[in-house]
Design a protein around this motif. Structure first.
Motif, PDB file in Angstrom:
ATOM      1  N   PRO A 292       0.827  -1.175  -0.128  1.00  0.00           N
ATOM      2  CA  PRO A 292       0.089  -0.071   0.066  1.00  0.00           C
ATOM      3  C   PRO A 292       0.776   1.286   0.269  1.00  0.00           C
ATOM      4  O   PRO A 292       1.898   1.623   0.532  1.00  0.00           O
ATOM      5  N   ILE A 293       0.269   2.384  -0.777  1.00  0.00           N
ATOM      6  CA  ILE A 293       1.081   3.612  -0.911  1.00  0.00           C
ATOM      7  C   ILE A 293       0.795   4.491   0.641  1.00  0.00           C
ATOM      8  O   ILE A 293      -0.151   4.331   1.268  1.00  0.00           O
ATOM      9  N   THR A 294       2.062   4.775   1.010  1.00  0.00           N
ATOM     10  CA  THR A 294       2.147   5.655   2.239  1.00  0.00           C
ATOM     11  C   THR A 294       2.267   7.355   2.046  1.00  0.00           C
ATOM     12  O   THR A 294       1.824   7.702   2.951  1.00  0.00           O
ATOM     13  N   ALA A 295       2.715   7.650   0.803  1.00  0.00           N
ATOM     14  CA  ALA A 295       3.187   9.098   0.679  1.00  0.00           C
ATOM     15  C   ALA A 295       3.245   9.149  -0.862  1.00  0.00           C
ATOM     16  O   ALA A 295       3.740   8.300  -1.427  1.00  0.00           O
ATOM     17  N   ASP A 297       3.831  12.770  -4.021  1.00  0.00           N
ATOM     18  CA  ASP A 297       3.898  14.229  -4.111  1.00  0.00           C
ATOM     19  C   ASP A 297       4.360  14.447  -5.428  1.00  0.00           C
ATOM     20  O   ASP A 297       5.298  13.473  -5.880  1.00  0.00           O
ATOM     21  N   PHE A 298       3.876  15.602  -6.153  1.00  0.00           N
ATOM     22  CA  PHE A 298       4.509  15.785  -7.354  1.00  0.00           C
ATOM     23  C   PHE A 298       4.822  17.180  -7.617  1.00  0.00           C
ATOM     24  O   PHE A 298       4.349  18.107  -6.802  1.00  0.00           O
ATOM     25  N   SER A 299       5.791  17.512  -8.421  1.00  0.00           N
ATOM     26  CA  SER A 299       6.187  19.125  -8.474  1.00  0.00           C
ATOM     27  C   SER A 299       5.123  19.954  -9.233  1.00  0.00           C
ATOM     28  O   SER A 299       4.672  20.942  -8.812  1.00  0.00           O
ATOM     29  N   GLU A 300       4.523  19.581 -10.279  1.00  0.00           N
ATOM     30  CA  GLU A 300       3.636  20.244 -10.975  1.00  0.00           C
ATOM     31  C   GLU A 300       2.752  19.148 -11.923  1.00  0.00           C
ATOM     32  O   GLU A 300       3.359  17.968 -12.050  1.00  0.00           O
ATOM     33  N   PRO A 301       1.735  19.506 -12.649  1.00  0.00           N
ATOM     34  CA  PRO A 301       1.158  18.440 -13.431  1.00  0.00           C
ATOM     35  C   PRO A 301       1.866  18.024 -14.646  1.00  0.00           C
ATOM     36  O   PRO A 301       2.574  18.989 -15.208  1.00  0.00           O
ATOM     37  N   TYR A 302       2.165  16.913 -14.744  1.00  0.00           N
ATOM     38  CA  TYR A 302       3.031  16.189 -15.929  1.00  0.00           C
ATOM     39  C   TYR A 302       4.600  16.332 -15.663  1.00  0.00           C
ATOM     40  O   TYR A 302       5.068  16.309 -16.600  1.00  0.00           O
ATOM     41  N   GLY A 303       4.821  16.534 -14.294  1.00  0.00           N
ATOM     42  CA  GLY A 303       6.247  16.964 -14.040  1.00  0.00           C
ATOM     43  C   GLY A 303       6.735  15.589 -13.504  1.00  0.00           C
ATOM     44  O   GLY A 303       6.753  14.406 -13.884  1.00  0.00           O
ATOM     45  N   THR A 304       7.331  15.757 -12.182  1.00  0.00           N
ATOM     46  CA  THR A 304       7.851  14.500 -11.514  1.00  0.00           C
ATOM     47  C   THR A 304       7.202  14.166 -10.439  1.00  0.00           C
ATOM     48  O   THR A 304       6.921  15.103  -9.461  1.00  0.00           O
ATOM     49  N   LEU A 305       6.851  12.919 -10.101  1.00  0.00           N
ATOM     50  CA  LEU A 305       6.332  12.534  -9.016  1.00  0.00           C
ATOM     51  C   LEU A 305       7.187  11.413  -8.232  1.00  0.00           C
ATOM     52  O   LEU A 305       7.830  10.670  -8.899  1.00  0.00           O
ATOM     53  N   VAL A 306       7.142  11.516  -6.950  1.00  0.00           N
ATOM     54  CA  VAL A 306       7.577  10.562  -5.994  1.00  0.00           C
ATOM     55  C   VAL A 306       6.610   9.907  -5.052  1.00  0.00           C
ATOM     56  O   VAL A 306       5.722  10.498  -4.437  1.00  0.00           O
ATOM     57  N   SER A 307       6.676   8.612  -5.136  1.00  0.00           N
ATOM     58  CA  SER A 307       5.877   7.897  -4.115  1.00  0.00           C
ATOM     59  C   SER A 307       6.692   6.955  -3.304  1.00  0.00           C
ATOM     60  O   SER A 307       7.789   6.547  -3.619  1.00  0.00           O
ATOM     61  N   GLY A 327      13.774   6.374 -11.576  1.00  0.00           N
ATOM     62  CA  GLY A 327      14.754   5.786 -10.812  1.00  0.00           C
ATOM     63  C   GLY A 327      14.162   5.751  -9.228  1.00  0.00           C
ATOM     64  O   GLY A 327      13.030   5.902  -8.915  1.00  0.00           O
ATOM     65  N   ARG A 328      14.918   5.504  -8.100  1.00  0.00           N
ATOM     66  CA  ARG A 328      14.731   5.365  -6.985  1.00  0.00           C
ATOM     67  C   ARG A 328      15.515   6.404  -5.980  1.00  0.00           C
ATOM     68  O   ARG A 328      16.668   6.355  -6.111  1.00  0.00           O
ATOM     69  N   LEU A 329      14.894   6.750  -4.732  1.00  0.00           N
ATOM     70  CA  LEU A 329      15.886   7.450  -3.978  1.00  0.00           C
ATOM     71  C   LEU A 329      16.295   6.486  -2.742  1.00  0.00           C
ATOM     72  O   LEU A 329      15.398   5.945  -1.952  1.00  0.00           O
ATOM     73  N   ARG A 330      17.395   6.088  -2.739  1.00  0.00           N
ATOM     74  CA  ARG A 330      18.114   5.154  -1.856  1.00  0.00           C
ATOM     75  C   ARG A 330      18.768   5.830  -0.756  1.00  0.00           C
ATOM     76  O   ARG A 330      19.738   6.652  -1.180  1.00  0.00           O
ATOM     77  N   GLY A 331      18.690   5.280   0.379  1.00  0.00           N
ATOM     78  CA  GLY A 331      19.235   5.858   1.435  1.00  0.00           C
ATOM     79  C   GLY A 331      18.609   5.781   2.725  1.00  0.00           C
ATOM     80  O   GLY A 331      19.398   5.410   3.887  1.00  0.00           O
ATOM     81  N   HIS A 332      17.306   5.852   2.901  1.00  0.00           N
ATOM     82  CA  HIS A 332      16.400   5.362   4.218  1.00  0.00           C
ATOM     83  C   HIS A 332      16.524   4.135   4.621  1.00  0.00           C
ATOM     84  O   HIS A 332      17.012   3.152   3.905  1.00  0.00           O
ATOM     85  N   ARG A 333      16.389   3.836   5.806  1.00  0.00           N
ATOM     86  CA  ARG A 333      16.427   2.545   6.605  1.00  0.00           C
ATOM     87  C   ARG A 333      15.061   2.200   7.017  1.00  0.00           C
ATOM     88  O   ARG A 333      15.024   1.336   7.741  1.00  0.00           O
ATOM     89  N   GLY A 334      14.151   2.825   6.554  1.00  0.00           N
ATOM     90  CA  GLY A 334      12.805   2.620   7.125  1.00  0.00           C
ATOM     91  C   GLY A 334      11.719   3.122   5.977  1.00  0.00           C
ATOM     92  O   GLY A 334      11.877   3.870   5.257  1.00  0.00           O
ATOM     93  N   THR A 335      10.429   2.707   6.293  1.00  0.00           N
ATOM     94  CA  THR A 335       9.403   3.152   5.298  1.00  0.00           C
ATOM     95  C   THR A 335       9.131   4.543   5.339  1.00  0.00           C
ATOM     96  O   THR A 335       9.270   5.233   6.370  1.00  0.00           O
ATOM     97  N   VAL A 336       9.147   5.111   4.107  1.00  0.00           N
ATOM     98  CA  VAL A 336       9.035   6.599   3.957  1.00  0.00           C
ATOM     99  C   VAL A 336       7.538   6.900   4.239  1.00  0.00           C
ATOM    100  O   VAL A 336       6.697   6.208   3.223  1.00  0.00           O
ATOM    101  N   LYS A 337       7.372   7.798   5.124  1.00  0.00           N
ATOM    102  CA  LYS A 337       5.744   8.345   5.521  1.00  0.00           C
ATOM    103  C   LYS A 337       5.344   9.455   5.117  1.00  0.00           C
ATOM    104  O   LYS A 337       4.242   9.616   5.231  1.00  0.00           O
ATOM    105  N   CYS A 338       6.216  10.517   4.614  1.00  0.00           N
ATOM    106  CA  CYS A 338       5.773  11.634   4.191  1.00  0.00           C
ATOM    107  C   CYS A 338       6.765  12.188   3.026  1.00  0.00           C
ATOM    108  O   CYS A 338       7.944  12.010   3.226  1.00  0.00           O
ATOM    109  N   ILE A 339       6.198  12.789   2.364  1.00  0.00           N
ATOM    110  CA  ILE A 339       7.125  13.372   1.043  1.00  0.00           C
ATOM    111  C   ILE A 339       6.456  14.684   0.500  1.00  0.00           C
ATOM    112  O   ILE A 339       5.317  14.999   0.559  1.00  0.00           O
ATOM    113  N   GLN A 340       7.466  15.682   0.270  1.00  0.00           N
ATOM    114  CA  GLN A 340       6.890  17.221  -0.189  1.00  0.00           C
ATOM    115  C   GLN A 340       7.888  17.331  -1.376  1.00  0.00           C
ATOM    116  O   GLN A 340       9.279  17.243  -1.228  1.00  0.00           O
ATOM    117  N   VAL A 341       7.442  17.767  -2.639  1.00  0.00           N
ATOM    118  CA  VAL A 341       8.311  18.012  -3.801  1.00  0.00           C
ATOM    119  C   VAL A 341       7.941  19.227  -3.984  1.00  0.00           C
ATOM    120  O   VAL A 341       6.853  19.776  -4.486  1.00  0.00           O
TER     121      VAL A 341
END
Length: 654
Positions: A292-295, A297-307, A327-341
């Motif tokens: 299930p999706i936890t978080a 956000d996207f920068s603008e319509p038809y821009g870049t989305l991070v989930s 691609g993927r954002l690699r570095g966290h050691r736990g589930t990502v719960k919040c995102i802001q782009v």
């Protein structure tokens, strides 16, 4: 008799005989062309009469136009009353036939006297009110017999109807009159009912016209709000272009982070093909997650989305123009719960109690990104066993300098890591260089993104134990539901069942926050919405009303809109602190966003709820949507992204 007269008589006799009878036949074709008048007995027939007879069928099929002087809306009841004699006349006539001649009784004066009223006659002092004409002389009460006064004998009074004789003809006539009046009453009743029904239809038609006009008025109000937002967006664009045209400001602006899009108004820039999409339909599905999706956000319509999703430490980066994973954002050691782009900058908060700042422009430049091995939570737990310091099983307090150099290089697009919280970071909000985060350690921290330092810590437990003065009528007990009493310890509340019957344990004590200038608003696990002053770090108002943890909120100049596990959305008045409106749903509210025209919310169902703030109507987006309940969403203008428990991210056209 002369020969001419004899000839005339012969011709006249033949003509009369050929028409009036005998064995001779009548030539009607010749008869129709003849201008003379012919007589059938006493009836005189002309050629015009025969033309009318021949065209009878055609004349009956023609519509006879109404004269202009005649009213077109004359009711049948009025016409009936005008043509049929009134029943009142026959009723008066029958009543008069039943009147009986009797001595004058003075009934009118008796009625006036009984009601304490004076009659029209003049009063005479010292005289009796009744006159001789008003006295009923039944008989003399006394009489003289042989010089003595004896009492007269009373006789039984005869019935008034005994002296009246109608006759059979009159009674039959009255019978026919009464039957005819009853028939007329039935006709009038039918006509009146028809008129009532017609009036009802007219009222319904007028109500429909009124409803349509009201809808048109609401549309005008929505258009006005849309124009206000568009005007604000044009002004913001003007300020941006003016600042970009000045070199000094442009240089200083480049050193700052992009402005927040959360309060951006006006229409967004969309491809021309977007107008061809049907509104309220999901036209794109991003299927890469397995949980299930936890978080998102996207920068603008038809821009870049991070989930991000559960049990996954690496958020996905998507190109919304093509729908492909970058691609993927690699570095966290736990589930990502919040995102802001914001533009190319992305911030993520994780269960590993850290916040990371990413440059999305460098994601596709990392050659080993997609080929790198994906880490699961079990692998992270094994790596953490070798760490020197642990706090509740989560690594705490490490800096970039204390890590191996290979670890720093492997981070790729990660610009900075912010460490300070002791438990999972559940919510965040940033503008310019200021960031505020909320975590399950029941604190909120303010960060300077330029230096990466925490400049202030706001303790919610202290705010609970030292509540500000509540507004009149808003004072409620602090512990409104089970689990809030354990706020000082481990916070865990079971969520109400979703529409599919599933549930989970909710552990985010700080569910949502947002700031604007020095004003900060937070929603926490005790069900309270608090307003803070970021200059002092102290709460100055607490809004009480929710009976469950607050999971999401947003505010503008006038209102605060908050969603909770108590299955409701509450709209608060910022000026008074009172509840402006409450929206109730069947399941818990997990995400929301609003503007001047609508509120979009995820309410534990497969569909997305949209509340029109102008017409106060609810609608649901379900076409080509999620197959399991929606938990996260984000929209901008006519473009929206949503993530559900079906592990899919849907892109919608609004």
């Amino acid at each position: 008799m002369t020969p001419r007269m004899i000839g005339a008589a012969t011709v006249s006799g033949r003509s009369r005989g050929s028409v009036s009878g005998g064995n001779s036949t009548v030539d009607f074709a010749t008869l129709g062309r003849a201008p003379l008048r012919l007589g059938f007995g006493s009836r005189r027939v002309t050629s015009r009469d025969l033309q009318i007879v021949e065209a009878t069928d055609e004349l009956l099929g023609e519509e006879v136009p109404e004269p202009d002087v005649v009213a077109q809306n004359v009711s049948l009841l009025r016409g009936f009353n005008a043509t049929i004699p009134s029943a009142e006349k026959s009723r008066i006539r029958r009543r008069q036939t039943r009147n009986v001649d009797t001595p004058k009784l003075g009934l009118k004066r008796m009625s006036l006297g009984a009601r304490g009223m004076l009659g029209d006659e003049e009063d005479h002092d010292g005289e009796s009110v009744a006159s001789e004409d008003d006295v009923v002389m039944v008989g003399r009460s006394e009489r003289t017999q042989r010089g003595r006064k004896v009492k007269a004998k009373r006789k039984g009074r005869q019935s008034l109807s005994a002296s009246k004789h109608f006759g059979a003809d009159e009674l039959i006539r009255q019978t026919h009159e009464i039957e005819r009046d009853k028939e007329n009453i039935h006709v009038r009743r039918t006509l009146i009912n028809n008129e009532i029904e017609e009036i009802s239809h007219k009222i319904e038609a007028l109500d429909a016209i009124r409803a349509k006009l009201e809808q048109d008025l609401l549309k005008l109000q929505e258009e006005e709000l849309e124009l206000d937002d568009e005007l604000e967006g044009v002004r913001e664009r003007l300020e941006l272009e003016e600042s970009a045209s000045q070199p000094a400001r442009s240089l200083s602006r480049s050193a700052h982070l992009p402005p927040s899009s959360r309060r951006r108004k006006g229409p967004a820039f969309l491809p021309s093909e977007h107008d061809d999409l049907p509104p309220g339909v999901a036209f794109m599905s991003l299927e890469s997650h397995t949980t299930p999706i936890t978080a998102l956000d996207f920068s603008e319509p038809y821009g870049t989305l991070v989930s991000a999703s559960q049990e996954d430490t690496q958020p996905r980066v998507w190109d919304l123009l093509t729908g492909e994973e970058i691609g993927r954002l690699r570095g966290h050691r736990g589930t990502v719960k919040c995102i802001q782009v914001e533009d190319h900058i992305c911030l993520t908060g994780s269960e590993d109690s850290t916040v990371r700042v990413w440059d999305l422009r460098q994601v596709d430049e990392d050659e080993d990104w997609e080929s790198g091995e994906m880490l699961s939570l079990s692998d992270v737990a094994e790596e953490d066993e070798t760490a020197e310091e642990h706090v509740n099983g989560i690594r705490h307090g490490d800096s970039d300098s204390s890590r191996p150099q290979s670890a720093v290089e492997r981070e790729g697009p990660c610009i900075r890591t912010l460490e300070g919280h002791t438990k999972a970071v559940s919510t965040m909000y940033f503008e310019d260089e200021c960031l505020v985060t909320g975590a399950s350690d029941k604190t909120m921290r303010q960060w300077d993104l330029t230096t990466g330092q925490c400049v202030m810590t706001m303790d919610i437990l202290w705010a609970i134990s030292h509540p500000p003065t509540s507004a009149p009528g808003t004072a409620l007990p602090n512990h409104l539901f089970p689990g809030a009493a354990a706020a000082a310890g481990t916070f865990a509340v079971p969520t109400p069942p979703y529409a599919d019957g599933t549930w989970e344990l909710y552990q985010d004590f700080v569910g949502a926050l947002q700031f604007w200038g020095y004003a900060l608003v937070s929603g926490s696990g005790d069900g309270a919405v608090r307003m803070w002053d970021m200059r002092t770090g102290q709460p100055h108002r607490t809004l009480l009303g929710h009976t469950g943890p607050v999971t999401c909120l947003q505010f503008d100049e006038l209102h605060i809109v908050s969603g909770s596990l108590d299955k409701s959305i509450r709209i608060w008045d910022v000026r008074t602190g009172g509840i402006f409106e409450t929206l109730k749903y069947e399941h818990a509210v997990t995400a929301l966003q609003f503007d001047t025209r609508k509120i979009v919310a995820a309410t534990g169902e497969n569909g997305i709820k949209i509340y029109n703030r102008t017409s106060m109507q609810q609608s649901t987006l379900m076409t080509n949507g999620h197959t399991r309940p929606v938990e996260r969403l984000r929209y901008m203008d006519r473009y929206m992204a949503s993530g559900g428990r079906d592990s899919v991210v849907k892109i919608w056209a609004l």
